[in-house]
Design an enzyme around this catalytic site. Structure first.
Site, mmCIF file in Angstrom:
data_model
loop_
_atom_site.group_PDB
_atom_site.id
_atom_site.type_symbol
_atom_site.label_atom_id
_atom_site.label_comp_id
_atom_site.label_asym_id
_atom_site.label_seq_id
_atom_site.Cartn_x
_atom_site.Cartn_y
_atom_site.Cartn_z
ATOM 1 C CD GLU A 179 55.354 -23.717 37.031
ATOM 2 O OE1 GLU A 179 55.318 -22.956 36.045
ATOM 3 O OE2 GLU A 179 56.380 -23.870 37.737
ATOM 4 C CD GLU A 183 54.711 -16.374 34.876
ATOM 5 O OE1 GLU A 183 54.449 -15.709 35.908
ATOM 6 O OE2 GLU A 183 55.754 -17.046 34.749
ATOM 7 C CG ASP A 218 60.147 -16.287 32.405
ATOM 8 O OD1 ASP A 218 59.884 -17.496 32.602
ATOM 9 O OD2 ASP A 218 59.449 -15.364 32.890
ATOM 10 C CB SER A 219 62.867 -21.462 33.251
ATOM 11 O OG SER A 219 62.774 -21.951 31.923
ATOM 12 C CE LYS A 241 55.350 -20.444 29.276
ATOM 13 N NZ LYS A 241 55.455 -19.677 30.542
ATOM 14 C CG ASP A 294 57.991 -17.641 29.177
ATOM 15 O OD1 ASP A 294 56.755 -17.708 29.016
ATOM 16 O OD2 ASP A 294 58.614 -18.411 29.933
HETATM 17 O O1 KIV Z 1 59.863 -20.483 31.848
HETATM 18 C C1 KIV Z 1 59.554 -21.672 31.805
HETATM 19 O O2 KIV Z 1 60.392 -22.571 31.663
HETATM 20 C C2 KIV Z 1 58.151 -22.019 31.954
HETATM 21 C C3 KIV Z 1 57.823 -23.471 32.110
HETATM 22 C C4 KIV Z 1 58.053 -23.855 33.512
HETATM 23 C C5 KIV Z 1 56.441 -23.767 31.675
HETATM 24 O O3 KIV Z 1 57.324 -21.181 31.976
#
Ligand code: KIV
Length: 289
Positions: free
Chosen positions: A206, A139, A68-69, A137, A107
């Site tokens: 992280e 959090e 989600d970056s 993924k 994510d």
């Molecule tokens: O969203 C993302 O790019 C991430 C990485 C920083 C692990 O979660």
């Protein structure tokens, strides 16, 4: 062959190395588990589109994360918070289409799983069915354990993400290093064990002190994936735009830039504009008659 006897491709999983060994199918969670047993370190990059993902797939990167970056690195937001499920489905589907071998992890964005395990299940299923990813993924450590358990029970591989969790940027007041001090270090260890116990196949650490990341890596049976966690984690992940020098301005201390794509692309664009202005493009070889 019955359901309990592995297929030849599955058998390959326990022995094939991640680099060069597995070529005719996607990397699976079993490949990553056996890499940990062998002590083989692996790399993960983010990807947000088919073209870039295809380059990383061809380069042999075993795992690509549709992070989600994308919010700050691809879609022009300041943080990951505004990213929606529809955006994640669209970007993830493109990354799946652009790749053949990498495992694709997507994510779950902010607000798509925190309400309840049922909400996590609903949205994880969207990423699996509509985008075709191989894993999701999310959090959180202890706080996300029930959701991880439900997804894993349903057959969805889950990568956990603890330490600095960017979706909590407003609560954290920025992006500070996590796990400093005895209490915070103990909490990180509890979080790591909770996600492993819940069935996660790997965990991102992280922005945590290297010594603590090493301790977590030693104590877990599942692979740890570091980003700002020092050299002793089982794997390393970087945001691709940071890794390749596309990001404008300052990058975090843990980033190594392997190229300067921003300068290369800028130079190419300026050269094109100059050729058009001066009449050097298109030349005869670019012209139909
Ligand atoms: O969203 C993302 O790019 C991430 C990485 C920083 C692990 O979660």
């Amino acid at each position: 062959m019955n359901a309990s006897s592995p297929s030849p491709a599955q058998n390959q999983a326990s022995t094939a190395t991640l680099y060069g060994g597995v070529t005719n199918r996607r990397i699976t969670v079993r490949d990553l588990a056996s890499a940990k047993q062998r002590g083989e370190k692996w790399s993960m990059l983010t990807a947000y589109d088919a073209l870039t993902a295809g380059v990383f797939d061809e380069a042999g990167i075993p795992v690509l994360l549709v992070g989600d970056s994308a919010g700050n690195c691809h879609l022009g937001y300041e943080t990951t918070v505004p990213v929606t499920m529809d955006q994640m489905v669209m970007l993830s589907a493109a990354v799946v289409r652009g790749t053949k071998r990498s495992m694709i992890v997507a994510d779950l964005p902010f607000g798509s799983y925190q309400e309840s395990p049922a909400q996590a299940m609903h949205n994880a299923a969207r990423l699996m069915k509509e985008a075709g990813v191989g894993a999701v993924k999310l959090e959180g450590g202890e706080r996300s354990a029930r959701s991880i358990e439900l997804l894993v029970e349903a057959g969805i591989p889950v990568m956990a993400h603890i330490g600095l969790t960017p979706q909590s940027v407003h609560a954290l007041g920025g992006y500070p290093v996590q796990g400093r001090g005895d209490e915070a270090a103990h909490q990180l260890l509890r979080d790591a064990k909770a996600v492993q116990q819940a069935g996660a196949f790997a965990v991102v650490l992280e922005a945590v002190p290297a010594e603590l990341a090493a301790q977590v890596t030693e104590q877990l049976a599942i692979p740890t994936v570091g980003i700002g966690g020092g050299r002793d984690t089982d794997a390393q992940v970087l945001v691709w735009t940071d890794m390749a020098g596309m990001t404008a301005g300052r990058v975090p201390k843990f980033v190594k830039q392997y190229a300067n794509l921003r300068a290369v692309l800028g130079d190419a664009a300026r050269a094109f504009a100059e050729d058009v202005r001066g009449g050097a493009f298109p030349a005869e070889e670019h012209t139909f008659h």
